[in-house]
Design a protein around this motif. Sequence first.
Motif, PDB file in Angstrom:
ATOM      1  N   TRP A 152       7.320  -5.171   9.785  1.00  0.00           N
ATOM      2  CA  TRP A 152       6.776  -5.438   8.452  1.00  0.00           C
ATOM      3  C   TRP A 152       5.976  -4.245   7.976  1.00  0.00           C
ATOM      4  CZ3 TRP A 152       1.711  -6.314   6.382  1.00  0.00           C
ATOM      5  CH2 TRP A 152       1.672  -6.936   5.123  1.00  0.00           C
ATOM      6  N   LYS A 153       6.070  -3.932   6.688  1.00  0.00           N
ATOM      7  CA  LYS A 153       5.309  -2.826   6.133  1.00  0.00           C
ATOM      8  C   LYS A 153       4.661  -3.238   4.825  1.00  0.00           C
ATOM      9  CE  LYS A 153       5.664   2.067   4.851  1.00  0.00           C
ATOM     10  NZ  LYS A 153       6.569   3.236   4.745  1.00  0.00           N
ATOM     11  N   ALA A 154       3.351  -3.023   4.742  1.00  0.00           N
ATOM     12  CA  ALA A 154       2.633  -3.336   3.512  1.00  0.00           C
ATOM     13  C   ALA A 154       2.913  -2.256   2.474  1.00  0.00           C
ATOM     14  CB  ALA A 154       1.133  -3.417   3.787  1.00  0.00           C
ATOM     15  N   GLY A 155       3.146  -2.693   1.236  1.00  0.00           N
ATOM     16  CA  GLY A 155       3.396  -1.747   0.155  1.00  0.00           C
ATOM     17  C   GLY A 155       2.269  -1.670  -0.843  1.00  0.00           C
ATOM     18  N   SER A 156       1.311  -2.612  -0.753  1.00  0.00           N
ATOM     19  CA  SER A 156       0.179  -2.631  -1.678  1.00  0.00           C
ATOM     20  C   SER A 156      -0.975  -3.351  -1.000  1.00  0.00           C
ATOM     21  CB  SER A 156       0.559  -3.350  -2.978  1.00  0.00           C
ATOM     22  OG  SER A 156       1.047  -4.660  -2.690  1.00  0.00           O
ATOM     23  N   ALA A 157      -2.207  -2.950  -1.346  1.00  0.00           N
ATOM     24  CA  ALA A 157      -3.371  -3.509  -0.662  1.00  0.00           C
ATOM     25  C   ALA A 157      -4.581  -3.527  -1.571  1.00  0.00           C
ATOM     26  CB  ALA A 157      -3.682  -2.686   0.595  1.00  0.00           C
ATOM     27  N   ALA A 158      -5.549  -4.339  -1.179  1.00  0.00           N
ATOM     28  CA  ALA A 158      -6.868  -4.326  -1.819  1.00  0.00           C
ATOM     29  C   ALA A 158      -7.920  -4.372  -0.723  1.00  0.00           C
ATOM     30  CB  ALA A 158      -7.031  -5.505  -2.765  1.00  0.00           C
ATOM     31  N   VAL A 159      -9.004  -3.655  -0.940  1.00  0.00           N
ATOM     32  CA  VAL A 159     -10.168  -3.713  -0.059  1.00  0.00           C
ATOM     33  C   VAL A 159     -11.330  -4.211  -0.895  1.00  0.00           C
ATOM     34  CG1 VAL A 159     -11.769  -2.414   1.384  1.00  0.00           C
ATOM     35  CG2 VAL A 159      -9.333  -1.851   1.408  1.00  0.00           C
ATOM     36  N   LEU A 160     -11.984  -5.236  -0.412  1.00  0.00           N
ATOM     37  CA  LEU A 160     -13.074  -5.866  -1.157  1.00  0.00           C
ATOM     38  C   LEU A 160     -14.411  -5.431  -0.581  1.00  0.00           C
ATOM     39  CD1 LEU A 160     -11.486  -9.438  -1.189  1.00  0.00           C
ATOM     40  CD2 LEU A 160     -11.062  -7.534  -2.768  1.00  0.00           C
ATOM     41  N   GLY A 161     -15.194  -4.720  -1.397  1.00  0.00           N
ATOM     42  CA  GLY A 161     -16.467  -4.182  -0.946  1.00  0.00           C
ATOM     43  C   GLY A 161     -16.341  -2.691  -0.735  1.00  0.00           C
ATOM     44  N   ALA A 162     -17.084  -1.916  -1.533  1.00  0.00           N
ATOM     45  CA  ALA A 162     -16.964  -0.458  -1.485  1.00  0.00           C
ATOM     46  C   ALA A 162     -18.144   0.184  -0.758  1.00  0.00           C
ATOM     47  CB  ALA A 162     -16.835   0.112  -2.895  1.00  0.00           C
ATOM     48  N   GLY A 163     -18.671  -0.523   0.220  1.00  0.00           N
ATOM     49  CA  GLY A 163     -19.684   0.073   1.071  1.00  0.00           C
ATOM     50  C   GLY A 163     -19.040   1.065   2.017  1.00  0.00           C
TER      51      GLY A 163
ATOM     52  N   ILE B 185      -1.414  -7.156   1.229  1.00  0.00           N
ATOM     53  CA  ILE B 185      -2.524  -7.379   2.151  1.00  0.00           C
ATOM     54  C   ILE B 185      -3.850  -7.190   1.422  1.00  0.00           C
ATOM     55  CG2 ILE B 185      -2.521  -4.972   2.993  1.00  0.00           C
ATOM     56  CD1 ILE B 185      -3.286  -6.182   5.780  1.00  0.00           C
ATOM     57  N   VAL B 186      -4.787  -8.067   1.719  1.00  0.00           N
ATOM     58  CA  VAL B 186      -6.147  -7.980   1.186  1.00  0.00           C
ATOM     59  C   VAL B 186      -7.104  -7.933   2.372  1.00  0.00           C
ATOM     60  CG1 VAL B 186      -7.947  -9.131  -0.161  1.00  0.00           C
ATOM     61  CG2 VAL B 186      -5.559  -9.238  -0.926  1.00  0.00           C
ATOM     62  N   ILE B 187      -8.030  -6.971   2.348  1.00  0.00           N
ATOM     63  CA  ILE B 187      -9.023  -6.838   3.409  1.00  0.00           C
ATOM     64  C   ILE B 187     -10.400  -7.097   2.814  1.00  0.00           C
ATOM     65  CG2 ILE B 187      -9.995  -5.369   5.216  1.00  0.00           C
ATOM     66  CD1 ILE B 187      -7.056  -5.803   5.608  1.00  0.00           C
ATOM     67  N   GLU B 188     -11.046  -8.143   3.262  1.00  0.00           N
ATOM     68  CA  GLU B 188     -12.413  -8.447   2.824  1.00  0.00           C
ATOM     69  C   GLU B 188     -13.378  -7.680   3.710  1.00  0.00           C
ATOM     70  OE1 GLU B 188     -15.816  -9.710   4.204  1.00  0.00           O
ATOM     71  OE2 GLU B 188     -14.334 -11.116   5.016  1.00  0.00           O
TER      72      GLU B 188
ATOM     73  N   GLU C  26       3.415 -14.187  -1.822  1.00  0.00           N
ATOM     74  CA  GLU C  26       3.756 -15.341  -0.978  1.00  0.00           C
ATOM     75  C   GLU C  26       3.909 -14.965   0.489  1.00  0.00           C
ATOM     76  OE1 GLU C  26       7.114 -17.446  -2.404  1.00  0.00           O
ATOM     77  OE2 GLU C  26       6.188 -18.003  -4.319  1.00  0.00           O
ATOM     78  N   GLU C  27       4.301 -13.719   0.756  1.00  0.00           N
ATOM     79  CA  GLU C  27       4.482 -13.252   2.126  1.00  0.00           C
ATOM     80  C   GLU C  27       3.296 -12.420   2.621  1.00  0.00           C
ATOM     81  OE1 GLU C  27       7.071 -14.154   4.051  1.00  0.00           O
ATOM     82  OE2 GLU C  27       7.676 -15.403   2.358  1.00  0.00           O
ATOM     83  N   GLY C  28       2.274 -12.268   1.766  1.00  0.00           N
ATOM     84  CA  GLY C  28       1.147 -11.419   2.110  1.00  0.00           C
ATOM     85  C   GLY C  28       0.190 -12.065   3.101  1.00  0.00           C
ATOM     86  N   ILE C  29      -0.684 -11.243   3.663  1.00  0.00           N
ATOM     87  CA  ILE C  29      -1.690 -11.741   4.619  1.00  0.00           C
ATOM     88  C   ILE C  29      -3.078 -11.294   4.177  1.00  0.00           C
ATOM     89  CG2 ILE C  29      -0.073 -11.762   6.546  1.00  0.00           C
ATOM     90  CD1 ILE C  29      -1.409  -9.184   7.574  1.00  0.00           C
ATOM     91  N   TYR C  30      -4.077 -12.049   4.611  1.00  0.00           N
ATOM     92  CA  TYR C  30      -5.466 -11.803   4.231  1.00  0.00           C
ATOM     93  C   TYR C  30      -6.273 -11.522   5.498  1.00  0.00           C
ATOM     94  CZ  TYR C  30      -9.590 -12.339   1.187  1.00  0.00           C
ATOM     95  OH  TYR C  30     -10.732 -12.130   0.440  1.00  0.00           O
ATOM     96  N   GLY C  31      -6.996 -10.406   5.513  1.00  0.00           N
ATOM     97  CA  GLY C  31      -7.788 -10.047   6.682  1.00  0.00           C
ATOM     98  C   GLY C  31      -9.265  -9.969   6.367  1.00  0.00           C
TER      99      GLY C  31
END
Length: 715
Positions: A311-322, A395-398, A420-425
């Motif tokens: 599996w390969k992620a093609g787009s992402a978000a990171v929450l919190g810019a610390g 993928i979303v990374i909190e 729908e196939e994404g994962i949350y970390g």
Amino acid sequence: MEDFIYEKDADCIVTVTMDMQGQNANTMNGRFEPGMRAVCDRLEAEERLTGVIFASVKSTFFAGGDLNNILATEVADEALFNLIEASKSTYRRLEKLPVPVVAAINGAALGGGYELCLSCNHRIVLNSPKAVVGLPEVTLGLLPGAGGVVRLTALLGFERAMPYLLEGKQARPEEALEIGMVNEIVETQDDLIPAARAWIKANPGASVQPWDRKGFRYPGGDANHPKIRQMVQVSSAMLYKKTRGRLPAPERILDVAVNSMRMDFDAALRMETRRFIGLMASKQAKAAISTFFFGMQAIKSGKVRPVGDHWKAGSAAVLGAGMMGSGIAYAHASRGLPTRLKDTDTANAEKGRRYSETLCDKAIKRGRMDDSAKAALLDQIVPATDNAAPGSLDIVIEAVFEDIDLKEKVIADTWPMLSEEGIYGSNTSTLPISILAEACPDPTRFIGLHFFSPVEKMKVVEIIMGGKTSKDTLRKAYDYVQQIGYMPIVVNDSRGFFTSRVFGTFMDEGCQLLVDGMVPAAIERASWLAGMPVGPLQVFDEVSLILGQKVRKTHAALDERLGVDSKFGRHNTATAEVIDKMIEMGRGGRQYGGGFYDYDSDGRRTLWPDLGQFARGNAGASLDDAVDRILYRHAIETLRCLDEGVLNTEVEANLGGIFAIGFPAWTGGAIQFIRGEGIDHFAARAKRLAEQYGDRFAVPDSIYDRLRDSAAKAA
């Protein structure tokens, strides 16, 4: 000779092509010495022989020694000495042939493979980034035992040879040519053999090695040269500073290199063998081979990864810019993963992107990046204060503050961004994933992804399985971590997981030693002697005492909320006793102006002189006991994690401890340390420590029995 293809052409040049049967690479297995001996016998009997070429049918040239054989070595005896000498003698026989011998290097030539090349008169390498040459034995707790130390020192001279011997540095073709490790580069594999034949025809008299010629002088001077003598003195001091006396291999390499310049060449080869076989049976070599070769191989090959398509992620978000979130965004961007860096404030989000810009500028200054690469990397990071479109991200990374209420709110608010196939970390370091998962609509797609600070340097991620996390999510998380160039370590959900839980015991043992009356400087010294990168008092200041207190209070509140007693950190009694009082006195750690250390305006630190107030009497502990307490405390907590099922494998326990927590690399990791000491010896020493210093060192015999059983099954 089924492993060696022997062909003689019309010009009486023999090409010996290595093809070890039944394996992917050529190695010094049990058939190598008899096969090479037969090759030498045949070459020496050839009439009108004009030259010899060594080539390989494998994708690599030669991978070196068989590490399984080395792991099986128990004692360094005369039989082992004779075995190694017999293998080395074939290389010496090649050097004594009355015709030129050429190595046609089509791929990696490492260890014993490059030692074969060194015994040839001429070395031609394919211009490929995979065609590296070198002697990496030191990274496995060994020294090059097939003539590598003696020959490379003679070929390059002491100064130029040392980085390749003491650091195990490997050279790609251009560097190898420049330094003199190879003599020629060709552009295609089809050019290798013709180039070798051409050189032999052009140099029919080039059959004598430089070190066998009368009047040979070492490049740069021999061991008695004033410059070399000074280098040896400096090298010895630098080695001890680096190894702390825990790794014998670099010291023996230096010894062989220096003394080889003072004696007959063949005598030097025998000395090298003696030093080599001693290392073969050492616990340090077994630790390094088990962890850094076979262990890393298991992780990279996905041996502990769930079965399934890549599996390969093609787009992402990171929450919190610390600092943590910014570091994760940089890790994404450096591997070409487009990332939305979201924060509640536009200025913070922009600042988070500038963190990557700063890292790029440092890389440019060091010559590791250019302006166009910087621009391309920064284009991958989009600062934002709002969510991405629903269903648009893989993928979303909190990565917000370690506050359970805040995390639960953020998770619920940002979940809709996932496809729908994404994962949350969640980048939590201690909070239970199973509890955080209750804040999302589909807990099967929620997983812990614990990065370490600073993210750009700490190339490991602790993947935490929640109670409802699916294997499919784990597979995707594993692939994602490897996609961005990090090492995945998979653990199961618990308070503190693995790394934070064990790391907490390291800092606590520093406090325990302080309470026991040990001089603070001696505590830090004991940690240094054990091989830890930073002392427990200094590292507590860096992570901050206030954060440590907050984590403890967070878990107490969580216990109250759930109506349970998790016993989280139950053995860390000295931590609470010391840091709560220090915080009351305004000493919260480095970022708060001071903690265990005082800091001047230039950032230089000195131990706070009032730490003695925390000692109960002045009994203290011996330096040897302090070293053992630091190592054993860490190892015992890791063993508990393995026994409780927090950790799944010894491989992950060992590598995770070294790369995420800083457990000394010379041990091969905490569980390997126990095995290296001997389970019975470790258990006896732990029992004595428990009797003298407390039940935090107490381990039930049943746990040791399970460790013995797992070793028996592996055998």
